[in-house]
Design a protein around this motif. Structure first.
Motif, PDB file in Angstrom:
ATOM      1  N   TYR A  97      41.084  28.986  26.719  1.00 21.19           N
ATOM      2  CA  TYR A  97      42.185  29.949  26.680  1.00 21.19           C
ATOM      3  C   TYR A  97      42.754  30.203  28.075  1.00 21.19           C
ATOM      4  CZ  TYR A  97      44.546  34.417  26.874  1.00 21.19           C
ATOM      5  OH  TYR A  97      45.449  35.409  27.154  1.00 21.19           O
ATOM      6  N   MET A  98      41.891  30.437  29.070  1.00 20.00           N
ATOM      7  CA  MET A  98      42.377  30.745  30.409  1.00 20.00           C
ATOM      8  C   MET A  98      43.188  29.590  30.980  1.00 20.00           C
ATOM      9  SD  MET A  98      41.862  33.830  31.135  1.00 20.00           S
ATOM     10  CE  MET A  98      42.519  33.652  32.799  1.00 20.00           C
ATOM     11  N   ASN A  99      42.755  28.363  30.713  1.00 25.07           N
ATOM     12  CA  ASN A  99      43.502  27.199  31.205  1.00 25.07           C
ATOM     13  C   ASN A  99      44.885  27.124  30.562  1.00 25.07           C
ATOM     14  OD1 ASN A  99      41.542  26.251  32.972  1.00 25.07           O
ATOM     15  ND2 ASN A  99      40.494  25.089  31.379  1.00 25.07           N
ATOM     16  N   TYR A 100      44.948  27.389  29.264  1.00 21.26           N
ATOM     17  CA  TYR A 100      46.241  27.365  28.574  1.00 21.26           C
ATOM     18  C   TYR A 100      47.116  28.547  29.001  1.00 21.26           C
ATOM     19  CZ  TYR A 100      44.851  23.656  25.290  1.00 21.26           C
ATOM     20  OH  TYR A 100      44.473  22.456  24.726  1.00 21.26           O
ATOM     21  N   TYR A 101      46.506  29.711  29.106  1.00 24.23           N
ATOM     22  CA  TYR A 101      47.242  30.935  29.478  1.00 24.23           C
ATOM     23  C   TYR A 101      47.996  30.735  30.791  1.00 24.23           C
ATOM     24  CZ  TYR A 101      47.635  35.788  31.284  1.00 24.23           C
ATOM     25  OH  TYR A 101      48.069  36.970  31.829  1.00 24.23           O
ATOM     26  N   ARG A 102      47.349  30.107  31.749  1.00 23.19           N
ATOM     27  CA  ARG A 102      47.976  29.890  33.063  1.00 23.19           C
ATOM     28  C   ARG A 102      49.191  28.973  32.973  1.00 23.19           C
ATOM     29  NH1 ARG A 102      42.129  28.738  35.891  1.00 23.19           N
ATOM     30  NH2 ARG A 102      41.378  30.902  35.822  1.00 23.19           N
TER      31      ARG A 102
END
Length: 233
Positions: A97-102
């Protein structure tokens, strides 16, 4: 003469300058596509469940009842439990999620132009709740250090808005009287209540104002042109 006439302008970051809600939703939809375990679970079900659980956890975090690690763990662990999925996948899901969110960070419509114009006339700063490492990535990606005299991140201060300590600290940094500071933000509780209690002027960015906001905010706007006009920029 500016309607507000500040000597220093602080901006909130998420959902005032940068579209956090849009990036969060897009990141969650990417997570939904990434894992086969979501077969049979609708996108809306994931979004609604996650948002409900995450909101409650951030409230607990803001009250100092849990730390950031527990928040990170529980937001996906409890979402998966609620959806009847494998709770042990929370760590993988959180990292994905964090990778996509960025990848989905972008300016709110009209915010960049307004921010640049305000920064060209006034001394400006940023005050943001959130995890320091994530917020610093945003600050670096959007080059806020080039224009913001002071950048205040809640995790660095040890409290979250609307705690008075973060506003007191930011007042000292600005080096002007409280009544000469304008705070531009979207959250009624964090920004409008917090800023007004600090005796700052407040410009509330919202499309759905509530009655109490008219008593506390010096300006309520839903288009950044309104802010620029009030600041005579």
């Amino acid at each position: 003469m500016s309607q507000l006439n500040p000597k220093f302008v602080y901006f909130d970051l998420d959902d005032t300058l940068l579209d956090h809600k849009k990036a969060e939703q897009a990141g969650l939809l990417d997570v939904h596509q990434h894992f086969d375990m979501f077969n049979g679970v609708s996108e809306d079900n994931l979004l609604d469940t996650y948002h409900h659980i995450n909101k409650g956890l951030w409230e607990e975090y803001g009250r100092g009842e849990i730390d950031r690690h527990e928040l990170h763990r529980r937001r996906f662990q409890e979402t998966f439990r609620e959806l009847g999925l494998d709770e042990s996948m929370y760590d993988k899901a959180g990292k994905v999620y964090m990778n996509y969110y960025r990848n989905h960070w972008e300016w709110i419509e009209g915010a960049k132009e307004a921010y640049d114009k305000v920064a060209g006339k006034y001394e400006v700063g940023i005050i943001t709740n959130g995890f320091a490492e994530t917020q610093r990535l945003k600050i670096d990606q959007f080059n806020f250090k080039d224009s913001a005299r002071h950048i205040v991140i809640s995790e660095d201060v040890g409290v979250m808005k609307p705690d008075p300590k973060i506003f007191d600290h930011s007042t000292e940094l600005a080096g002007v009287n409280r009544e000469d500071i304008l705070y531009v933000g979207d959250s009624f509780t964090s920004d409008v209540v917090g800023g007004s209690k600090a005796s700052w002027k407040v410009a509330w960015f919202t499309k759905t104002p509530i009655e109490q906001g008219y008593k506390l905010a010096d300006l309520i706007f839903d288009d950044f042109e309104q802010l620029l006009k009030a600041l005579d920029v």
